[in-house]
Design an enzyme around this catalytic site. Structure first.
Site, PDB file in Angstrom:
ATOM      1  N   ARG A  82      23.241 -18.306  28.331  1.00  0.00           N
ATOM      2  CA  ARG A  82      23.170 -17.003  28.034  1.00  0.00           C
ATOM      3  C   ARG A  82      24.679 -16.483  28.045  1.00  0.00           C
ATOM      4  O   ARG A  82      25.386 -16.731  29.152  1.00  0.00           O
ATOM      5  CB  ARG A  82      22.408 -15.983  29.044  1.00  0.00           C
ATOM      6  CG  ARG A  82      20.883 -16.112  28.475  1.00  0.00           C
ATOM      7  CD  ARG A  82      20.390 -14.889  29.167  1.00  0.00           C
ATOM      8  NE  ARG A  82      20.713 -14.537  30.697  1.00  0.00           N
ATOM      9  CZ  ARG A  82      20.251 -13.674  31.353  1.00  0.00           C
ATOM     10  NH1 ARG A  82      19.001 -12.909  30.849  1.00  0.00           N
ATOM     11  NH2 ARG A  82      20.624 -13.312  32.511  1.00  0.00           N
TER      12      ARG A  82
ATOM     13  N   THR B 101      26.778 -10.674  25.835  1.00  0.00           N
ATOM     14  CA  THR B 101      25.821 -10.283  24.768  1.00  0.00           C
ATOM     15  C   THR B 101      24.377 -10.801  25.244  1.00  0.00           C
ATOM     16  O   THR B 101      23.308 -10.170  24.700  1.00  0.00           O
ATOM     17  CB  THR B 101      26.003 -11.057  23.574  1.00  0.00           C
ATOM     18  OG1 THR B 101      25.787 -12.405  23.859  1.00  0.00           O
ATOM     19  CG2 THR B 101      27.393 -10.822  23.203  1.00  0.00           C
TER      20      THR B 101
ATOM     21  N   ASP C  77      19.531 -16.236  40.350  1.00  0.00           N
ATOM     22  CA  ASP C  77      19.867 -17.208  39.300  1.00  0.00           C
ATOM     23  C   ASP C  77      19.178 -18.596  39.525  1.00  0.00           C
ATOM     24  O   ASP C  77      19.768 -19.295  40.399  1.00  0.00           O
ATOM     25  CB  ASP C  77      21.178 -17.397  39.126  1.00  0.00           C
ATOM     26  CG  ASP C  77      21.766 -18.076  38.141  1.00  0.00           C
ATOM     27  OD1 ASP C  77      22.502 -17.608  37.189  1.00  0.00           O
ATOM     28  OD2 ASP C  77      21.286 -19.205  37.643  1.00  0.00           O
TER      29      ASP C  77
ATOM     30  N   ASP D 281      21.698 -21.719  39.442  1.00  0.00           N
ATOM     31  CA  ASP D 281      22.533 -21.544  40.765  1.00  0.00           C
ATOM     32  C   ASP D 281      21.735 -22.211  42.067  1.00  0.00           C
ATOM     33  O   ASP D 281      22.319 -22.826  42.766  1.00  0.00           O
ATOM     34  CB  ASP D 281      23.225 -20.135  40.985  1.00  0.00           C
ATOM     35  CG  ASP D 281      24.151 -20.214  40.038  1.00  0.00           C
ATOM     36  OD1 ASP D 281      24.660 -21.080  39.367  1.00  0.00           O
ATOM     37  OD2 ASP D 281      24.672 -18.921  39.790  1.00  0.00           O
TER      38      ASP D 281
HETATM   39  C1  PRP Z   1      18.882 -19.009  32.550  1.00  0.00           C
HETATM   40  C2  PRP Z   1      17.432 -19.517  32.393  1.00  0.00           C
HETATM   41  C3  PRP Z   1      16.957 -19.329  30.853  1.00  0.00           C
HETATM   42  C4  PRP Z   1      17.570 -18.059  30.475  1.00  0.00           C
HETATM   43  C5  PRP Z   1      16.580 -16.883  30.594  1.00  0.00           C
HETATM   44  O1  PRP Z   1      19.762 -19.673  32.198  1.00  0.00           O
HETATM   45  O2  PRP Z   1      17.085 -20.655  32.907  1.00  0.00           O
HETATM   46  O3  PRP Z   1      17.600 -20.524  30.141  1.00  0.00           O
HETATM   47  O4  PRP Z   1      18.709 -17.774  31.539  1.00  0.00           O
HETATM   48  O5  PRP Z   1      17.457 -15.765  29.928  1.00  0.00           O
HETATM   49  P1  PRP Z   1      16.881 -15.064  28.496  1.00  0.00           P
HETATM   50  O6  PRP Z   1      15.274 -15.223  28.576  1.00  0.00           O
HETATM   51  O7  PRP Z   1      17.527 -13.894  28.873  1.00  0.00           O
HETATM   52  O8  PRP Z   1      17.321 -16.091  27.363  1.00  0.00           O
HETATM   53  P2  PRP Z   1      21.307 -19.958  32.143  1.00  0.00           P
HETATM   54  O9  PRP Z   1      21.923 -19.135  30.866  1.00  0.00           O
HETATM   55  O10 PRP Z   1      21.587 -18.850  33.288  1.00  0.00           O
HETATM   56  O11 PRP Z   1      21.852 -20.983  32.241  1.00  0.00           O
HETATM   57  P3  PRP Z   1      21.531 -21.991  33.288  1.00  0.00           P
HETATM   58  O12 PRP Z   1      20.244 -22.565  33.519  1.00  0.00           O
HETATM   59  O13 PRP Z   1      22.897 -23.284  32.864  1.00  0.00           O
HETATM   60  O14 PRP Z   1      22.384 -21.468  34.672  1.00  0.00           O
HETATM   61  N1  URA Z   2      18.257 -16.186  34.365  1.00  0.00           N
HETATM   62  C1  URA Z   2      18.233 -16.434  35.766  1.00  0.00           C
HETATM   63  O1  URA Z   2      18.345 -17.460  36.210  1.00  0.00           O
HETATM   64  N2  URA Z   2      17.542 -15.138  36.499  1.00  0.00           N
HETATM   65  C2  URA Z   2      17.177 -14.342  36.073  1.00  0.00           C
HETATM   66  O2  URA Z   2      16.754 -13.407  36.672  1.00  0.00           O
HETATM   67  C3  URA Z   2      17.404 -14.239  34.679  1.00  0.00           C
HETATM   68  C4  URA Z   2      17.865 -15.127  34.048  1.00  0.00           C
END
Ligand code: PRP
Ligand code: URA
Length: 208
Positions: free
Chosen positions: A103, A107, A199, A202
């Site tokens: 994400r 944005t 997160d 993380d």
């Molecule tokens: C997180 C999560 C989803 C996304 C959800 O990933 O694992 O893929 O955010 O958010 P959305 O519904 O608003 O699209 P992130 O982009 O943080 O990447 P990561 O898994 O690599 O930490």
């Molecule tokens: N991605 C995450 O990992 N946590 C949230 O709460 C939203 C998006």
């Protein structure tokens, strides 16, 4: 909300509570993601097609069943990765196709960075795995990718969903069932699910 299936299983509720806890460290967090995913996939696969199959027991012939569809697990990188292992234990012949999305922090829109799907679909059912359904942008983009690939049957299995993400999925892909462990209240101004668990990437990988 007819295509949204929040789990009502006490084990799921118990484990999600531990998962949310700020004091849960990455090793335990990963174990909980694995266990919750296995419990959710049990519920999400209740309608899979089977054909009858007889099997010889040591004493007689038993009338049994075998799965007829070919499955693909589609974890969204990174956080969806941790959901694969527990499910693979139960569905060892499933193919795993990774989709890389992150994400954009400004944005909140998904940005695709990894996709090695072959030209023709190799499975008939895809199960998208991602613990967090927040704005829904990542889930909608992944279903778009899988539909373009030619997959007809798609399911989404997540752990915590926000009303905003569920709504976006229902607007864009109303036929995709959404299986979740819990539905939370809302998103904050940074697109994080409240109360959520923070997160998910993380917390699994010890980053951030
Ligand atoms: C997180 C999560 C989803 C996304 C959800 O990933 O694992 O893929 O955010 O958010 P959305 O519904 O608003 O699209 P992130 O982009 O943080 O990447 P990561 O898994 O690599 O930490
Ligand atoms: N991605 C995450 O990992 N946590 C949230 O709460 C939203 C998006």
């Amino acid at each position: 909300m007819s295509n949204v299936f929040p789990s009502s299983h006490p084990l799921v509720a118990h484990k999600v509570t531990l998962l949310r806890d700020i004091a849960t460290e990455p090793k335990k967090f990963r174990g909980l993601i694995r266990e919750i995913s296995a419990l959710l996939i049990y519920e999400a696969t209740a309608d899979l097609l089977v054909q009858s199959k007889n099997v010889q027991t040591p004493l007689d012939i038993a009338q049994g069943a075998e799965l007829v569809e070919k499955f693909g697990l589609v974890p969204i990188l990174r956080a969806g990765l941790g959901m694969v292992e527990g499910i693979w234990e139960l569905m060892p012949s499933a193919e795993v196709w990774h989709i890389g999305l992150y994400r954009d922090e400004r944005t909140l829109k998904p940005v695709e960075y990894y996709n090695k799907l072959p030209i023709e679909p190799t499975v008939s059912v895809c199960i998208i795995l991602d613990p967090m359904l927040a704005t829904g942008g990542s889930a909608v983009a992944t279903v778009d990718i899988l539909k373009r690939w030619g997959v007809k049957k798609i399911k989404y299995v997540g752990i915590i969903g926000a009303p905003e993400g569920i709504k976006l999925m229902q607007q864009n892909h109303p036929e995709v069932p959404i299986h979740l462990a819990a539905i939370d209240n809302h998103l904050n101004e940074h697109g994080y699910i409240i109360p959520g668990l923070g997160d998910a990437g993380d917390r699994q990988f010890g980053t951030g």
